[in-house]
Scaffold this active site. Structure first.
Site, short mmCIF file in Angstrom:
data_model
loop_
_atom_site.label_atom_id
_atom_site.label_comp_id
_atom_site.label_asym_id
_atom_site.label_seq_id
_atom_site.Cartn_x
_atom_site.Cartn_y
_atom_site.Cartn_z
N LYS A 17 25.87 -7.52 18.39
CA LYS A 17 26.39 -6.33 17.70
C LYS A 17 27.28 -5.49 18.62
O LYS A 17 28.34 -5.05 18.23
CB LYS A 17 25.24 -5.45 17.18
CG LYS A 17 24.33 -6.14 16.18
CD LYS A 17 23.34 -5.18 15.58
CE LYS A 17 22.34 -4.62 16.56
NZ LYS A 17 21.37 -5.59 17.07
N ARG A 92 17.46 1.92 11.06
CA ARG A 92 16.57 0.87 11.51
C ARG A 92 15.28 0.86 10.70
O ARG A 92 14.43 0.01 10.91
CB ARG A 92 16.21 1.14 12.95
CG ARG A 92 16.44 -0.03 13.88
CD ARG A 92 16.23 0.54 15.23
NE ARG A 92 16.14 -0.35 16.32
CZ ARG A 92 17.13 -0.55 17.18
NH1 ARG A 92 18.31 -0.03 16.99
NH2 ARG A 92 16.91 -1.29 18.23
N ARG A 129 20.54 -11.54 29.80
CA ARG A 129 21.56 -10.49 29.75
C ARG A 129 21.38 -9.51 30.91
O ARG A 129 20.27 -9.14 31.28
CB ARG A 129 21.40 -9.75 28.42
CG ARG A 129 22.21 -8.49 28.30
CD ARG A 129 22.23 -8.01 26.88
NE ARG A 129 21.09 -7.15 26.55
CZ ARG A 129 20.98 -6.50 25.40
NH1 ARG A 129 21.89 -6.64 24.46
NH2 ARG A 129 19.94 -5.74 25.17
N ARG A 161 18.03 -4.66 31.85
CA ARG A 161 17.43 -3.53 31.13
C ARG A 161 15.92 -3.71 31.10
O ARG A 161 15.42 -4.81 30.91
CB ARG A 161 17.96 -3.51 29.69
CG ARG A 161 19.07 -2.52 29.48
CD ARG A 161 19.74 -2.66 28.14
NE ARG A 161 18.85 -2.58 26.98
CZ ARG A 161 19.27 -2.61 25.71
NH1 ARG A 161 20.57 -2.69 25.46
NH2 ARG A 161 18.43 -2.55 24.71
N ARG A 172 10.41 -5.78 20.50
CA ARG A 172 11.61 -5.35 19.78
C ARG A 172 11.91 -6.27 18.61
O ARG A 172 12.29 -5.82 17.53
CB ARG A 172 12.81 -5.32 20.74
CG ARG A 172 12.77 -4.14 21.69
CD ARG A 172 13.56 -4.42 22.94
NE ARG A 172 14.99 -4.51 22.72
CZ ARG A 172 15.81 -5.23 23.48
NH1 ARG A 172 15.35 -5.94 24.49
NH2 ARG A 172 17.09 -5.24 23.21
P1 ADP Z 1 18.32 -3.26 20.85
O1 ADP Z 1 18.83 -3.35 19.45
O2 ADP Z 1 18.91 -4.28 21.74
O3 ADP Z 1 16.84 -3.12 20.94
P2 ADP Z 1 19.43 -0.63 21.09
O4 ADP Z 1 20.34 -0.28 22.19
O5 ADP Z 1 19.96 -0.60 19.70
O6 ADP Z 1 18.85 -2.00 21.53
O7 ADP Z 1 18.14 0.33 21.13
C1 ADP Z 1 17.35 0.44 22.26
C2 ADP Z 1 16.07 1.20 21.93
O8 ADP Z 1 16.40 2.52 21.48
C3 ADP Z 1 15.22 0.62 20.81
O9 ADP Z 1 14.36 -0.40 21.26
C4 ADP Z 1 14.45 1.86 20.35
O10 ADP Z 1 13.43 2.19 21.26
C5 ADP Z 1 15.51 2.94 20.46
N1 ADP Z 1 16.28 3.11 19.22
C6 ADP Z 1 17.62 2.89 19.06
N2 ADP Z 1 18.00 3.15 17.80
C7 ADP Z 1 16.88 3.53 17.13
C8 ADP Z 1 16.62 3.90 15.78
N3 ADP Z 1 17.60 3.93 14.87
N4 ADP Z 1 15.35 4.22 15.46
C9 ADP Z 1 14.36 4.19 16.35
N5 ADP Z 1 14.52 3.84 17.64
C10 ADP Z 1 15.78 3.52 18.04
#
Ligand code: ADP
Length: 219
Positions: A17, A92, A129, A161, A172
């Site tokens: 993404k 999400r 990654r 990370r 996740r």
């Molecule tokens: P990934 O999709 O690779 O897990 P992101 O960068 O989108 O990584 O998000 C990292 C973390 O940030 C998530 O695991 C969560 O803890 C938090 N997060 C991001 N967006 C949201 C969301 N819309 N709702 C709840 N938590 C979120």
């Protein structure tokens, strides 16, 4: 005033993404709004928000809906989002998707792109990654930047990370299946869902997404 181009991109962690959003954001002149990036920046500058969410992100769990909804609300009020935005990592949960509908009103989401990859591929991409802590550039563990620990674009530190370690990856991906996958039906029911195969070369994925956007007369 021209219509706003609000797009949502959905897909498992590791679907690609981030890479696609950078390209689409440039192509359609809309900001890439990534809630993960906003939260990680807050952690890096050690703000009150950052301190309150750091352990949640490390564990790979979800931040409470009200916190992220407020973040997105504030972000979409900024000037550069007037013509729309490309939402990555938000919504999400169904509650977030409903809040987004309320927020955008009539000029709502125009398309939801579901970037599909098999779980095994997502897991493999995430565990190999590496990212630059400064500019967010993404590398593979075998790239020279990952081995040296220095970003070739900005000189920042290249790290793994905390949530790209096996337990957090599992957590996740589980959260994705239980909380986020129901959004596919949510957008399908509104006639807004399009699925693109994320298991192809990045350039081919970009072409596939762009043709879906132009097919609908959106750009
Ligand atoms: P990934 O999709 O690779 O897990 P992101 O960068 O989108 O990584 O998000 C990292 C973390 O940030 C998530 O695991 C969560 O803890 C938090 N997060 C991001 N967006 C949201 C969301 N819309 N709702 C709840 N938590 C979120």
């Amino acid at each position: 005033m021209p219509k706003r181009l609000n797009l949502v991109i959905l897909g498992k962690q590791g679907a690609g993404k981030g890479t696609q959003c950078e390209r689409l954001s440039a192509r359609y002149s809309i900001p890439h709004v990534s809630t993960g990036d906003i939260l990680r920046s807050a952690i890096q500058v050690d703000s009150t928000l950052g301190r309150s969410v750091a352990s949640i992100l490390d564990a790979g769990a979800l931040v409470p809906d009200d916190v992220v909804i407020k973040l997105v609300e504030d972000r979409l009020e900024e000037l550069d989002a007037r013509g729309g935005a490309l939402l990555d990592g938000f919504p999400r949960t169904i509650a977030q998707a409903e809040a987004l509908e309320d927020l955008l009103g009539d000029d709502g989401i125009k398309l939801c792109i579901n970037l599909e990859v098999p779980t095994e591929l997502a897991t493999q991409r995430l565990s190999t990654r590496r990212v630059c802590q400064e500019c967010g550039s993404i590398y593979k563990e075998t790239d020279v930047e990952a081995i040296s620990g220095t970003c070739s674009k900005c000189g920042g530190d290249v790290i793994q990370r905390a949530d790209d370690y096996p337990d957090a990856i599992r957590q996740r991906l589980e959260a994705y299946v239980s909380s986020t996958e129901p959004l596919l039906a949510f957008y399908e029911a509104r006639g807004l869902l399009v699925t693109v195969n994320g298991d192809q070369k990045p350039d081919d994925v970009t072409v596939a997404i762009q043709s879906e956007i132009s097919l609908r007369g959106l750009g």
